[in-house]
Every structure is written in C-alpha cells, then in structure tokens.
Design a protein around this motif. Sequence first.
Motif, PDB file in Angstrom:
ATOM      1  N   GLY A 156       0.836  -1.191   0.000  1.00 13.50           N
ATOM      2  CA  GLY A 156       0.000   0.000   0.000  1.00 13.50           C
ATOM      3  C   GLY A 156       0.869   1.239   0.000  1.00 13.50           C
ATOM      4  N   GLN A 157       0.276   2.356  -0.359  1.00 19.52           N
ATOM      5  CA  GLN A 157       1.000   3.623  -0.404  1.00 19.52           C
ATOM      6  C   GLN A 157       0.058   4.722   0.050  1.00 19.52           C
ATOM      7  N   ALA A 158       0.528   5.580   0.942  1.00 22.06           N
ATOM      8  CA  ALA A 158      -0.252   6.724   1.404  1.00 22.06           C
ATOM      9  C   ALA A 158       0.357   8.005   0.842  1.00 22.06           C
ATOM     10  N   TYR A 159      -0.508   8.901   0.423  1.00 17.98           N
ATOM     11  CA  TYR A 159      -0.102  10.206  -0.076  1.00 17.98           C
ATOM     12  C   TYR A 159      -0.722  11.270   0.818  1.00 17.98           C
ATOM     13  N   ILE A 160       0.113  12.108   1.391  1.00 20.78           N
ATOM     14  CA  ILE A 160      -0.355  13.238   2.185  1.00 20.78           C
ATOM     15  C   ILE A 160      -0.447  14.415   1.222  1.00 20.78           C
ATOM     16  N   LEU A 161      -1.644  14.966   1.079  1.00 18.89           N
ATOM     17  CA  LEU A 161      -1.901  16.020   0.101  1.00 18.89           C
ATOM     18  C   LEU A 161      -2.246  17.318   0.837  1.00 18.89           C
ATOM     19  N   PRO A 162      -1.223  18.071   1.236  1.00 18.19           N
ATOM     20  CA  PRO A 162      -1.492  19.313   1.959  1.00 18.19           C
ATOM     21  C   PRO A 162      -2.075  20.364   1.025  1.00 18.19           C
ATOM     22  N   ASN A 163      -2.739  21.346   1.606  1.00 15.09           N
ATOM     23  CA  ASN A 163      -3.287  22.485   0.871  1.00 15.09           C
ATOM     24  C   ASN A 163      -4.366  22.108  -0.131  1.00 15.09           C
ATOM     25  N   ALA A 164      -5.060  20.982   0.089  1.00 13.14           N
ATOM     26  CA  ALA A 164      -6.215  20.669  -0.744  1.00 13.14           C
ATOM     27  C   ALA A 164      -7.299  21.679  -0.396  1.00 13.14           C
ATOM     28  N   SER A 165      -8.070  22.075  -1.373  1.00 14.34           N
ATOM     29  CA  SER A 165      -9.076  23.098  -1.122  1.00 14.34           C
ATOM     30  C   SER A 165     -10.450  22.630  -1.580  1.00 14.34           C
ATOM     31  N   THR A 166     -11.458  23.395  -1.220  1.00 18.27           N
ATOM     32  CA  THR A 166     -12.818  23.008  -1.561  1.00 18.27           C
ATOM     33  C   THR A 166     -13.122  23.201  -3.039  1.00 18.27           C
ATOM     34  N   THR A 167     -12.319  23.966  -3.737  1.00 21.08           N
ATOM     35  CA  THR A 167     -12.486  24.109  -5.183  1.00 21.08           C
ATOM     36  C   THR A 167     -11.112  24.000  -5.830  1.00 21.08           C
ATOM     37  N   GLY A 168     -11.065  23.439  -6.986  1.00 21.30           N
ATOM     38  CA  GLY A 168      -9.835  23.389  -7.752  1.00 21.30           C
ATOM     39  C   GLY A 168      -8.890  22.254  -7.435  1.00 21.30           C
ATOM     40  N   THR A 169      -9.201  21.387  -6.485  1.00 23.52           N
ATOM     41  CA  THR A 169      -8.327  20.262  -6.179  1.00 23.52           C
ATOM     42  C   THR A 169      -8.706  19.090  -7.071  1.00 23.52           C
ATOM     43  N   SER A 170      -7.713  18.471  -7.709  1.00 22.46           N
ATOM     44  CA  SER A 170      -7.997  17.276  -8.492  1.00 22.46           C
ATOM     45  C   SER A 170      -6.852  16.286  -8.345  1.00 22.46           C
ATOM     46  N   ILE A 171      -7.207  15.015  -8.325  1.00 18.61           N
ATOM     47  CA  ILE A 171      -6.237  13.934  -8.252  1.00 18.61           C
ATOM     48  C   ILE A 171      -6.544  12.981  -9.402  1.00 18.61           C
ATOM     49  N   THR A 172      -5.536  12.666 -10.191  1.00 15.99           N
ATOM     50  CA  THR A 172      -5.694  11.734 -11.300  1.00 15.99           C
ATOM     51  C   THR A 172      -4.769  10.558 -11.057  1.00 15.99           C
ATOM     52  N   ILE A 173      -5.331   9.353 -11.098  1.00 13.09           N
ATOM     53  CA  ILE A 173      -4.562   8.124 -10.941  1.00 13.09           C
ATOM     54  C   ILE A 173      -4.540   7.438 -12.296  1.00 13.09           C
ATOM     55  N   THR A 174      -3.350   7.191 -12.806  1.00 13.71           N
ATOM     56  CA  THR A 174      -3.193   6.499 -14.081  1.00 13.71           C
ATOM     57  C   THR A 174      -2.477   5.191 -13.798  1.00 13.71           C
ATOM     58  N   SER A 175      -3.171   4.062 -14.026  1.00 11.76           N
ATOM     59  CA  SER A 175      -2.569   2.759 -13.729  1.00 11.76           C
ATOM     60  C   SER A 175      -2.360   1.965 -15.000  1.00 11.76           C
ATOM     61  N   SER A 176      -1.475   0.987 -14.922  1.00 15.62           N
ATOM     62  CA  SER A 176      -1.187   0.158 -16.084  1.00 15.62           C
ATOM     63  C   SER A 176      -2.302  -0.835 -16.371  1.00 15.62           C
ATOM     64  N   VAL A 177      -3.111  -1.186 -15.362  1.00 16.16           N
ATOM     65  CA  VAL A 177      -4.214  -2.134 -15.532  1.00 16.16           C
ATOM     66  C   VAL A 177      -5.429  -1.613 -14.761  1.00 16.16           C
ATOM     67  N   ALA A 178      -6.555  -1.479 -15.445  1.00 17.56           N
ATOM     68  CA  ALA A 178      -7.781  -1.003 -14.813  1.00 17.56           C
ATOM     69  C   ALA A 178      -8.297  -2.016 -13.797  1.00 17.56           C
ATOM     70  N   GLY A 179      -8.892  -1.514 -12.704  1.00 18.28           N
ATOM     71  CA  GLY A 179      -9.541  -2.355 -11.714  1.00 18.28           C
ATOM     72  C   GLY A 179      -8.626  -3.084 -10.757  1.00 18.28           C
ATOM     73  N   THR A 180      -7.351  -2.718 -10.704  1.00 19.26           N
ATOM     74  CA  THR A 180      -6.406  -3.414  -9.827  1.00 19.26           C
ATOM     75  C   THR A 180      -5.962  -2.585  -8.629  1.00 19.26           C
ATOM     76  N   ILE A 181      -6.341  -1.317  -8.595  1.00 16.10           N
ATOM     77  CA  ILE A 181      -5.950  -0.435  -7.495  1.00 16.10           C
ATOM     78  C   ILE A 181      -7.213   0.124  -6.853  1.00 16.10           C
ATOM     79  N   LYS A 182      -7.255   0.064  -5.505  1.00 21.25           N
ATOM     80  CA  LYS A 182      -8.358   0.674  -4.767  1.00 21.25           C
ATOM     81  C   LYS A 182      -7.781   1.717  -3.836  1.00 21.25           C
ATOM     82  N   GLY A 183      -8.619   2.631  -3.402  1.00 25.25           N
ATOM     83  CA  GLY A 183      -8.135   3.666  -2.520  1.00 25.25           C
ATOM     84  C   GLY A 183      -9.238   4.248  -1.668  1.00 25.25           C
ATOM     85  N   HIS A 184      -8.845   5.049  -0.718  1.00 22.07           N
ATOM     86  CA  HIS A 184      -9.802   5.807   0.075  1.00 22.07           C
ATOM     87  C   HIS A 184      -9.163   7.113   0.527  1.00 22.07           C
TER      88      HIS A 184
END
Length: 135
Positions: free
Chosen positions: A47-75
């Motif tokens: 597993g891997q944790a990412y601490i994302l400081p300074n996230a805001s209520t508008t304009g924050t986006s996270i894009t995950i690009t994986s080599s195989v669809a459906g193999t990574i889950k997160g919360h």
Amino acid sequence: MNKLTARIALLVFVIVFAFSVTAFASSGVTVAQKGGLYYNTLAAGEGQAYILPNASTTGTSITITSSVAGTIKGHYEWQLPSGGSPIQLGSFTANSTVYNTGSGYYSPGTLILVLERVPGTTAAYPNVTYTVKYN
C-alpha cells in the motif's frame, strides 16, 4: 514553537495511521506537492499513502493512471488541523486506466489518499505501475 510542535505531532500521527491502514502490507508515505506527479508500483499486500497538503474546496484534483484497470483501490481521509480522528471521505476502485477523483474537500485540513491492490487481481497482475497527479 507551538505551531511547529502541532505540525510535527500531526505528521507523526498521519504516518502511523497510514501504516496501520495497511497493517500487513509493505507501505510507504509520500508528502505530495500541488502540481506533482508521483510514480510507483504496487505488488500484492502493498500500500501507499499520499499526504496532500493544501487541498481546497475548489480546484483540487487527483488523477490516478494505472497500467491495468480495476487493480488499485483507494480511500480518502480528511485530517483537521486541530487533530482528532480523521474524517472518512469514502473509497473507490480505479476502474479505468485513467481515473479522476478528488474534486472538493472540507477546508482547512490535510487530505490523505491511501492506495492498495484490489484482492483477487494479484495473480493475473503481480505488479501494477501507476502515477498520481495532484493539482
């Protein structure tokens, strides 16, 4: 000095919590910067944790690009600056190779993204490479 002590305590809490989320897994913690692109590979039980400081209520986006669809889950979790228990924001499975998530959060605080492998996909795909882009 008091703010520094609080920030250090928060960082220690986040790191300990991130490792406890994937108790049996080999885990890592990355403190991400806005505009950053982070590369990693997850094998079974990791597993891997990412601490994302300074996230805001508008304009924050996270894009995950994986080599195989459906193999990574997160919360996501939201850690308030005052401490206490993190707010659970929900979980997801990256069901496509490019998965956009994370468009808005409570403010202020620190967003934490935890990624793991989807059980049952590790036999067919022992290692999955991915990137996380934080804007």
